[in-house]
Design a protein around this motif. Structure first.
Motif, mmCIF file in Angstrom:
data_model
loop_
_atom_site.group_PDB
_atom_site.id
_atom_site.type_symbol
_atom_site.label_atom_id
_atom_site.label_comp_id
_atom_site.label_asym_id
_atom_site.label_seq_id
_atom_site.Cartn_x
_atom_site.Cartn_y
_atom_site.Cartn_z
ATOM 1 N N MET A 197 -12.275 -1.389 13.924
ATOM 2 C CA MET A 197 -10.957 -1.042 13.395
ATOM 3 C C MET A 197 -11.058 -0.771 11.886
ATOM 4 O O MET A 197 -11.792 -1.451 11.180
ATOM 5 C CB MET A 197 -9.991 -2.189 13.664
ATOM 6 N N SER A 198 -10.269 0.217 11.423
ATOM 7 C CA SER A 198 -10.273 0.523 9.993
ATOM 8 C C SER A 198 -9.664 -0.631 9.199
ATOM 9 O O SER A 198 -8.920 -1.443 9.751
ATOM 10 C CB SER A 198 -9.437 1.768 9.731
ATOM 11 N N LYS A 199 -9.982 -0.666 7.880
ATOM 12 C CA LYS A 199 -9.410 -1.712 7.019
ATOM 13 C C LYS A 199 -8.665 -1.066 5.852
ATOM 14 O O LYS A 199 -9.171 -0.141 5.215
ATOM 15 C CB LYS A 199 -10.530 -2.607 6.464
ATOM 16 N N VAL A 200 -7.461 -1.559 5.620
ATOM 17 C CA VAL A 200 -6.649 -1.031 4.511
ATOM 18 C C VAL A 200 -6.371 -2.153 3.523
ATOM 19 O O VAL A 200 -5.982 -3.254 3.925
ATOM 20 C CB VAL A 200 -5.292 -0.481 5.023
ATOM 21 N N LEU A 201 -6.575 -1.853 2.237
ATOM 22 C CA LEU A 201 -6.215 -2.821 1.192
ATOM 23 C C LEU A 201 -4.923 -2.360 0.530
ATOM 24 O O LEU A 201 -4.809 -1.214 0.091
ATOM 25 C CB LEU A 201 -7.334 -2.900 0.150
ATOM 26 N N VAL A 202 -3.939 -3.251 0.486
ATOM 27 C CA VAL A 202 -2.686 -2.970 -0.223
ATOM 28 C C VAL A 202 -2.724 -3.818 -1.489
ATOM 29 O O VAL A 202 -2.678 -5.045 -1.416
ATOM 30 C CB VAL A 202 -1.468 -3.340 0.656
ATOM 31 N N SER A 203 -2.833 -3.160 -2.659
ATOM 32 C CA SER A 203 -3.070 -3.939 -3.875
ATOM 33 C C SER A 203 -1.846 -4.048 -4.787
ATOM 34 O O SER A 203 -1.935 -4.591 -5.880
ATOM 35 C CB SER A 203 -4.260 -3.371 -4.646
ATOM 36 N N ASP A 204 -0.703 -3.481 -4.361
ATOM 37 C CA ASP A 204 0.569 -3.703 -5.074
ATOM 38 C C ASP A 204 1.613 -4.068 -4.023
ATOM 39 O O ASP A 204 1.403 -3.825 -2.827
ATOM 40 C CB ASP A 204 1.026 -2.419 -5.806
ATOM 41 N N THR A 205 2.738 -4.592 -4.493
ATOM 42 C CA THR A 205 3.766 -5.000 -3.531
ATOM 43 C C THR A 205 4.397 -3.770 -2.881
ATOM 44 O O THR A 205 4.949 -2.915 -3.579
ATOM 45 C CB THR A 205 4.874 -5.784 -4.266
ATOM 46 N N ILE A 206 4.295 -3.690 -1.554
ATOM 47 C CA ILE A 206 4.994 -2.581 -0.876
ATOM 48 C C ILE A 206 5.840 -3.154 0.257
ATOM 49 O O ILE A 206 5.596 -4.260 0.734
ATOM 50 C CB ILE A 206 4.029 -1.493 -0.336
ATOM 51 N N ASP A 207 6.821 -2.374 0.677
ATOM 52 C CA ASP A 207 7.749 -2.861 1.698
ATOM 53 C C ASP A 207 7.020 -3.106 3.028
ATOM 54 O O ASP A 207 6.092 -2.375 3.402
ATOM 55 C CB ASP A 207 8.866 -1.826 1.899
ATOM 56 N N GLN A 208 7.501 -4.133 3.743
ATOM 57 C CA GLN A 208 6.904 -4.530 5.031
ATOM 58 C C GLN A 208 6.871 -3.353 6.027
ATOM 59 O O GLN A 208 5.960 -3.266 6.867
ATOM 60 C CB GLN A 208 7.712 -5.708 5.611
ATOM 61 N N ALA A 209 7.853 -2.441 5.907
ATOM 62 C CA ALA A 209 7.893 -1.299 6.844
ATOM 63 C C ALA A 209 6.571 -0.527 6.782
ATOM 64 O O ALA A 209 6.076 -0.034 7.805
ATOM 65 C CB ALA A 209 9.056 -0.380 6.499
#
Ligand SMILES: NC(=O)c1ccc[n+]([C@@H]2O[C@H](COP(=O)([O-])OP(=O)(O)OC[C@H]3O[C@@H](n4cnc5c(N)ncnc54)[C@H](O)[C@@H]3O)[C@@H](O)[C@H]2O)c1
Ligand SMILES: O=C(O)CC[C@@H](O)C(=O)O
Length: 526
Positions: free
Chosen positions: A1-13
């Motif tokens: 499975m691919s991996k995504v890094l979210v490094s700032d606050t983004i909406d749960q949607a």
């Protein structure tokens, strides 16, 4: 499975959408060195304005396929470095337009009526009605610098509040400005006549310090400036000095030369200035919009589909993509096919856009053809972002021509590749329910949908040749799914296109060319 890094606050949607196709790690507030250390594990990075994606981070992101900016400005991403590495950079061009426009309007009204300072004084326990006499915006002149998405919305609302509108935007037509109710003027006139100046331009070398001591001196002493665009468009020391000296009446700033705003003279000014911490996009609605918009694009790219708002794929905006989507696959397939027919090192690719494809809008099909052409050499490393650069680096010359008069099909694409082993050409179109068909190979008309494994022969059109080839393939246990011959004249030269169920076993091509009448044979995998 691919991996995504979210490094700032983004909406749960947005996180929910990414989670459909990837493992998502949300790690905010990372220091650059921490990000460099972990970025190598990730296929995608999703950011807002808080993460600076430098060349160093991009170099360390060895698996990165896409960087998604949940917002408009990509000035916190080293886009050229990403492009060189074939990493798609996407943004959300419209998700926060209304939020940013409303923030600018709110700043204009708050500045005019001293709302922040009046509010603070009441909260301190005072009841001072004399210190906060304001100004009306009704019948005042608003100068809009940058009449794009946000500037246009600000202008439309300001018009409804009874303001007179001037605009400066060298890339917008007079007709468009008039539609919005703005008079296009030069910058000097705007500075001289505006009571309010609102900035809605990107930060570029031309716009950096556009507002400086010299331009501030041209403004009315009653003028107020609003910047909800980008820090650095206003030279802050010059602005603070102009306000202190009474050369202009005030300013409202959401963005700063350096963020977060550190020690600054701006902080020492009174009710003539309003400062907000880059809140233009900070509404619930905008955060949902940008998170969904960018997460969908990351999901699509991870699934091998194109992104609708890639900033580093020339000419491929959302409207163009919608129109060209079916043809992009055609172009890639033909590029892949002609590259394999040509074999060896391709030096020249002629791309002819025919019929209704013969417009400037079809330029991305050239990139898609190159992506297909380079696929055999680069596999997954070539994409819409780096195909042109990779072709250039390999010395592949591209000639692009358009022939609107070619009307055999509504729109068709003709590719001719010349390489160290000779020249080959293919033409294709979309038929019926947008199904890809090969309509010509090396100048011989055919009509076959491409299949994963194909065999093409160049032979003499003579009795018995098809039977002999069929028997030969049968003796190697190769099953033929379909076969078609294309010829220009009876018993002249001809092309045979066979779809086969499996790859051809090694050594069979040389056996095929020994069949009397067959001059050449090519096998391709698409
Ligand atoms: N404060 C925030 O949180 C926030 C939120 C969203 C957008 N923004 C910023 O707002 C700005 C405008 O965004 P947009 O979505 O309207 O962009 P846009 O691309 O729709 O509009 C920008 C306009 O600026 C014009 N322009 C470019 N260079 C110019 C120049 N030298 N002089 C005059 N006009 C010029 C363009 O022709 C275009 O019409 C951008 O800087 C964006 O990053 C800030
Ligand atoms: O992420 C943010 O809040 C800021 C976004 C804004 O500056 C933009 O360019 O879209």
């Amino acid at each position: 499975m691919s991996k995504v890094l979210v490094s700032d606050t983004i909406d749960q949607a947005g996180i929910d959408i990414l989670s459909q196709v990837a493992t998502v790690d949300v790690k905010t507030g990372l220091k650059p060195a921490e990000l460099i250390e972990i970025i190598g594990e990730y296929d995608a990075l999703m950011i807002r304005s808080g993460t600076r994606v430098t060349q160093e981070i991009i170099e360390a992101g060895t698996q990165l396929k896409i960087i998604g900016r949940a917002g408009v400005g990509v000035d916190n991403v080293d886009v050229p470095a990403a492009t060189r590495k074939g990493i798609v950079v996407v943004n959300s061009p419209e998700g926060n337009t209304i939020a940013a426009a409303e923030h600018a309007l709110a700043m204009m009204l708050a500045l005019s009526r001293h709302i922040p300072d009046a509010n603070a004084s009441v909260k301190r326990g005072a009841w001072d009605r004399n210190s906060f006499i304001g100004a009306e915006v009704y019948k005042k002149t608003l100068g809009v610098v940058g009449l794009g998405k946000i500037g246009s919305h600000v202008a439309t609302v300001a018009k409804a509040m009874g303001m007179k509108l001037l605009a400066y935007d060298p890339f917008i037509s007079t007709e468009r400005a008039e539609q919005i109710g703005c008079q296009l003027v030069d910058l000097d006139l705007l500075f001289q006549q505006a009571d309010y100046i609102t900035l809605h331009i990107p930060k570029t070398p031309e716009t950096t310090h556009l507002i400086n001591a010299v331009t501030l001196a041209k403004m009315k002493p009653t003028a107020r400036i609003i910047n909800c665009a980008r820090g650095g468009i206003i030279e802050e020391t010059a602005l603070a000095a102009a306000i202190k000296a009474g050369k202009i009446a005030g300013a409202a700033l959401d963005v700063f030369e350096s963020e977060p705003l550190g020690e600054s003279e701006l902080r020492s000014l009174g009710k003539e200035i309003i400062l907000t911490p880059h809140l233009g996009a900070s509404t619930t609605e905008a955060q949902v919009n940008v998170a969904i918009d960018v997460a969908e694009q990351i999901r699509d790219v991870l699934l091998g589909l194109p992104a609708r708002s890639a900033v580093n794929i020339p000419g491929l905006g959302p409207d163009v993509l919608e129109e060209l989507k079916p043809y992009m696959q055609l172009a890639e397939t033909l590029g892949n096919l002609v590259g394999q027919l040509a074999g060896g090192r391709v030096e020249l690719l002629n791309v002819r856009l025919q019929g209704e494809l013969a417009t400037n809008k079809s330029q991305p099909l050239v990139v898609a053809s190159l992506k297909g052409l380079l696929y055999q050499a680069l596999r997954e490393r070539v994409n819409y972002v780096n195909a042109s650069i990779e072709a250039k680096e390999r010395g592949i010359r591209v000639i692009e021509t358009r022939d609107a008069s070619a009307r055999d099909y509504a729109g068709s694409l003709h590719l001719e590749a010349t390489g160290t082993l000779g020249t080959h050409s293919v033409t294709g179109a979309l038929l019926g329910d947008k199904e890809i068909h090969l309509t010509d190979v090396d100048g011989f008309p055919i009509n076959v949908p491409p299949s994963k494994y194909m065999l093409f022969t160049l032979h003499r059109d003579m009795p018995g040749i098809i039977g002999k080839l069929g028997s030969l393939l049968g003796s190697f246990n190769v099953n033929i799914a379909s076969m078609q011959v294309g010829r220009k004249i009876v018993r002249g030269d001809a092309v045979m296109a066979l779809s086969i169920d499996d790859p051809l076993p090694d050594g069979i091509l040389s056996e095929i060319t020994k069949v009397p009448g067959i001059r050449d044979a090519f096998t391709v995998t698409l």
